[in-house]
Scaffold this motif. Structure first.
Motif, PDB file in Angstrom:
ATOM      1  N   GLY A 110       0.794  -1.218   0.000  1.00 61.42           N
ATOM      2  CA  GLY A 110       0.000   0.000   0.000  1.00 61.42           C
ATOM      3  C   GLY A 110       0.823   1.263   0.000  1.00 61.42           C
ATOM      4  N   GLY A 111       2.108   1.127   0.236  1.00 60.37           N
ATOM      5  CA  GLY A 111       2.992   2.280   0.292  1.00 60.37           C
ATOM      6  C   GLY A 111       3.475   2.716  -1.075  1.00 60.37           C
ATOM      7  N   SER A 112       4.390   3.688  -1.056  1.00 61.17           N
ATOM      8  CA  SER A 112       4.893   4.282  -2.294  1.00 61.17           C
ATOM      9  C   SER A 112       6.414   4.393  -2.271  1.00 61.17           C
ATOM     10  CB  SER A 112       4.307   5.687  -2.481  1.00 61.17           C
ATOM     11  OG  SER A 112       2.906   5.664  -2.568  1.00 61.17           O
ATOM     12  N   LEU A 113       6.984   4.371  -3.470  1.00 64.19           N
ATOM     13  CA  LEU A 113       8.410   4.616  -3.650  1.00 64.19           C
ATOM     14  C   LEU A 113       8.590   5.352  -4.964  1.00 64.19           C
ATOM     15  CD1 LEU A 113      10.247   1.271  -2.748  1.00 64.19           C
ATOM     16  CD2 LEU A 113      10.437   3.441  -1.516  1.00 64.19           C
ATOM     17  N   ARG A 114       9.670   6.124  -5.062  1.00 62.29           N
ATOM     18  CA  ARG A 114      10.008   6.754  -6.328  1.00 62.29           C
ATOM     19  C   ARG A 114      11.431   6.363  -6.694  1.00 62.29           C
ATOM     20  NH1 ARG A 114      10.508  13.067  -8.279  1.00 62.29           N
ATOM     21  NH2 ARG A 114      12.412  12.970  -7.037  1.00 62.29           N
ATOM     22  N   LEU A 115      11.554   5.742  -7.867  1.00 60.66           N
ATOM     23  CA  LEU A 115      12.858   5.376  -8.385  1.00 60.66           C
ATOM     24  C   LEU A 115      13.349   6.470  -9.338  1.00 60.66           C
ATOM     25  CD1 LEU A 115      12.267   1.612  -9.264  1.00 60.66           C
ATOM     26  CD2 LEU A 115      12.908   2.630  -7.072  1.00 60.66           C
ATOM     27  N   SER A 116      14.651   6.659  -9.340  1.00 62.66           N
ATOM     28  CA  SER A 116      15.272   7.609 -10.252  1.00 62.66           C
ATOM     29  C   SER A 116      16.319   6.908 -11.089  1.00 62.66           C
ATOM     30  CB  SER A 116      15.946   8.752  -9.472  1.00 62.66           C
ATOM     31  OG  SER A 116      15.016   9.445  -8.675  1.00 62.66           O
ATOM     32  N   CYS A 117      16.503   7.408 -12.300  1.00 61.85           N
ATOM     33  CA  CYS A 117      17.533   6.871 -13.195  1.00 61.85           C
ATOM     34  C   CYS A 117      18.221   8.051 -13.863  1.00 61.85           C
ATOM     35  CB  CYS A 117      16.917   5.948 -14.231  1.00 61.85           C
ATOM     36  SG  CYS A 117      18.092   5.395 -15.503  1.00 61.85           S
ATOM     37  N   ALA A 118      19.475   8.258 -13.522  1.00 62.23           N
ATOM     38  CA  ALA A 118      20.241   9.360 -14.098  1.00 62.23           C
ATOM     39  C   ALA A 118      21.093   8.852 -15.257  1.00 62.23           C
ATOM     40  CB  ALA A 118      21.129   9.992 -13.032  1.00 62.23           C
ATOM     41  N   ALA A 119      20.951   9.488 -16.392  1.00 57.67           N
ATOM     42  CA  ALA A 119      21.711   9.115 -17.583  1.00 57.67           C
ATOM     43  C   ALA A 119      22.884  10.070 -17.774  1.00 57.67           C
ATOM     44  CB  ALA A 119      20.822   9.134 -18.815  1.00 57.67           C
ATOM     45  N   SER A 120      24.005   9.515 -18.205  1.00 56.76           N
ATOM     46  CA  SER A 120      25.176  10.337 -18.499  1.00 56.76           C
ATOM     47  C   SER A 120      25.905   9.748 -19.695  1.00 56.76           C
ATOM     48  CB  SER A 120      26.109  10.426 -17.286  1.00 56.76           C
ATOM     49  OG  SER A 120      26.579   9.145 -16.928  1.00 56.76           O
ATOM     50  N   GLY A 121      26.874  10.486 -20.186  1.00 58.59           N
ATOM     51  CA  GLY A 121      27.609  10.038 -21.361  1.00 58.59           C
ATOM     52  C   GLY A 121      26.956  10.569 -22.634  1.00 58.59           C
ATOM     53  N   ARG A 122      26.837   9.738 -23.632  1.00 59.27           N
ATOM     54  CA  ARG A 122      26.287  10.135 -24.929  1.00 59.27           C
ATOM     55  C   ARG A 122      24.765  10.145 -24.894  1.00 59.27           C
ATOM     56  NH1 ARG A 122      30.082   9.568 -29.132  1.00 59.27           N
ATOM     57  NH2 ARG A 122      28.448   8.954 -30.616  1.00 59.27           N
ATOM     58  N   THR A 123      24.215  11.003 -24.050  1.00 58.89           N
ATOM     59  CA  THR A 123      22.763  11.026 -23.854  1.00 58.89           C
ATOM     60  C   THR A 123      22.012  11.476 -25.108  1.00 58.89           C
ATOM     61  OG1 THR A 123      22.914  13.236 -22.905  1.00 58.89           O
ATOM     62  CG2 THR A 123      22.926  11.377 -21.362  1.00 58.89           C
ATOM     63  N   PHE A 124      22.694  12.157 -26.007  1.00 57.18           N
ATOM     64  CA  PHE A 124      22.036  12.582 -27.246  1.00 57.18           C
ATOM     65  C   PHE A 124      21.645  11.389 -28.113  1.00 57.18           C
ATOM     66  CE2 PHE A 124      25.576  11.558 -29.950  1.00 57.18           C
ATOM     67  CZ  PHE A 124      26.691  11.744 -29.163  1.00 57.18           C
ATOM     68  N   SER A 125      22.235  10.235 -27.833  1.00 60.72           N
ATOM     69  CA  SER A 125      21.933   9.030 -28.619  1.00 60.72           C
ATOM     70  C   SER A 125      20.721   8.271 -28.093  1.00 60.72           C
ATOM     71  CB  SER A 125      23.152   8.100 -28.650  1.00 60.72           C
ATOM     72  OG  SER A 125      23.409   7.574 -27.358  1.00 60.72           O
ATOM     73  N   ILE A 126      20.165   8.722 -26.977  1.00 57.83           N
ATOM     74  CA  ILE A 126      19.014   8.027 -26.377  1.00 57.83           C
ATOM     75  C   ILE A 126      17.740   8.438 -27.101  1.00 57.83           C
ATOM     76  CG2 ILE A 126      17.632   7.734 -24.308  1.00 57.83           C
ATOM     77  CD1 ILE A 126      20.152   8.249 -22.669  1.00 57.83           C
ATOM     78  N   TYR A 127      16.942   7.463 -27.526  1.00 50.47           N
ATOM     79  CA  TYR A 127      15.663   7.781 -28.154  1.00 50.47           C
ATOM     80  C   TYR A 127      14.459   7.291 -27.357  1.00 50.47           C
ATOM     81  CZ  TYR A 127      16.532   3.135 -30.154  1.00 50.47           C
ATOM     82  OH  TYR A 127      16.828   1.817 -30.328  1.00 50.47           O
ATOM     83  N   ASP A 128      14.654   6.389 -26.438  1.00 53.94           N
ATOM     84  CA  ASP A 128      13.596   6.045 -25.504  1.00 53.94           C
ATOM     85  C   ASP A 128      14.211   5.461 -24.239  1.00 53.94           C
ATOM     86  OD1 ASP A 128      12.419   3.107 -27.356  1.00 53.94           O
ATOM     87  OD2 ASP A 128      14.198   3.402 -26.141  1.00 53.94           O
ATOM     88  N   MET A 129      13.430   5.470 -23.183  1.00 53.95           N
ATOM     89  CA  MET A 129      13.889   4.921 -21.908  1.00 53.95           C
ATOM     90  C   MET A 129      12.736   4.227 -21.222  1.00 53.95           C
ATOM     91  SD  MET A 129      16.465   7.801 -20.352  1.00 53.95           S
ATOM     92  CE  MET A 129      17.041   6.673 -19.072  1.00 53.95           C
ATOM     93  N   GLY A 130      13.088   3.308 -20.359  1.00 49.82           N
ATOM     94  CA  GLY A 130      12.039   2.584 -19.672  1.00 49.82           C
ATOM     95  C   GLY A 130      12.547   1.884 -18.426  1.00 49.82           C
ATOM     96  N   TRP A 131      11.618   1.211 -17.783  1.00 52.67           N
ATOM     97  CA  TRP A 131      11.908   0.431 -16.578  1.00 52.67           C
ATOM     98  C   TRP A 131      11.475  -1.012 -16.795  1.00 52.67           C
ATOM     99  CZ3 TRP A 131      14.479   2.362 -12.387  1.00 52.67           C
ATOM    100  CH2 TRP A 131      14.590   3.758 -12.290  1.00 52.67           C
ATOM    101  N   PHE A 132      12.299  -1.915 -16.313  1.00 49.80           N
ATOM    102  CA  PHE A 132      11.997  -3.336 -16.293  1.00 49.80           C
ATOM    103  C   PHE A 132      12.189  -3.821 -14.860  1.00 49.80           C
ATOM    104  CE2 PHE A 132      11.866  -4.468 -20.835  1.00 49.80           C
ATOM    105  CZ  PHE A 132      12.326  -3.291 -21.383  1.00 49.80           C
ATOM    106  N   ARG A 133      11.710  -5.017 -14.592  1.00 48.29           N
ATOM    107  CA  ARG A 133      11.940  -5.603 -13.270  1.00 48.29           C
ATOM    108  C   ARG A 133      12.110  -7.105 -13.399  1.00 48.29           C
ATOM    109  NH1 ARG A 133       5.950  -4.620 -10.526  1.00 48.29           N
ATOM    110  NH2 ARG A 133       4.812  -6.216 -11.743  1.00 48.29           N
ATOM    111  N   GLN A 134      12.807  -7.654 -12.429  1.00 44.69           N
ATOM    112  CA  GLN A 134      13.004  -9.097 -12.392  1.00 44.69           C
ATOM    113  C   GLN A 134      12.876  -9.581 -10.961  1.00 44.69           C
ATOM    114  OE1 GLN A 134      16.634 -10.530 -14.203  1.00 44.69           O
ATOM    115  NE2 GLN A 134      15.733 -12.557 -14.504  1.00 44.69           N
ATOM    116  N   ALA A 135      11.894 -10.420 -10.738  1.00 44.93           N
ATOM    117  CA  ALA A 135      11.682 -11.018  -9.423  1.00 44.93           C
ATOM    118  C   ALA A 135      12.465 -12.328  -9.348  1.00 44.93           C
ATOM    119  CB  ALA A 135      10.195 -11.265  -9.205  1.00 44.93           C
ATOM    120  N   PRO A 136      12.781 -12.797  -8.148  1.00 48.44           N
ATOM    121  CA  PRO A 136      13.535 -14.052  -8.000  1.00 48.44           C
ATOM    122  C   PRO A 136      12.833 -15.203  -8.700  1.00 48.44           C
ATOM    123  CG  PRO A 136      13.433 -12.890  -5.922  1.00 48.44           C
ATOM    124  CD  PRO A 136      12.522 -12.152  -6.857  1.00 48.44           C
ATOM    125  N   GLY A 137      13.570 -15.932  -9.517  1.00 48.44           N
ATOM    126  CA  GLY A 137      13.028 -17.089 -10.202  1.00 48.44           C
ATOM    127  C   GLY A 137      12.141 -16.771 -11.391  1.00 48.44           C
TER     128      GLY A 137
END
Length: 118
Positions: A15-42
């Protein structure tokens, strides 16, 4: 090359909340999309949310629609994942990715653990 660094994971009660952040660096001009994935154990890695830099619109997995929100701060080259109404099933390592190709991507962050207790 592009470097992605996630932060913001942790332990939260159901029921709670969290905010994740993702900071990009380097050749950021080459980025055309971004996203989040997740992997649970197994389990396989799964798509969570994404957006395209050039096209207005965001995309969400059905399991998180209405609870998670992806957003970005262009000036900071940072992407966020606001997670509300968290469930134990949301427990996983969350990865930020850039230049998505299906469930693959050109760049990945190191991952941040999210644990939701019941």
């Amino acid at each position: 090359q592009v470097q992605l660094v996630e932060s913001g994971g942790g332990l939260v009660q159901a029921g709670g909340s969290l905010r994740l952040s993702c900071a990009a660096s380097g050749r950021t001009f080459s980025i055309y999309d971004m996203g989040w994935f997740r992997q649970a154990p197994g389990k396989e890695r799964e798509f969570v949310a994404a957006f395209s830099w050039s096209i207005t619109g965001t995309y969400y997995a059905d399991s998180v629609k209405g609870r998670f929100t992806i957003s970005r701060d262009n000036a900071k080259n940072t992407v966020y994942l606001e997670m509300n109404s968290l469930k134990p099933d949301d427990t996983a390592v969350y990865y930020c990715a850039a230049n998505l190709r299906g469930n693959r991507a050109d760049y990945w962050g190191q991952g941040t653990q999210v644990t939701v207790s019941s």
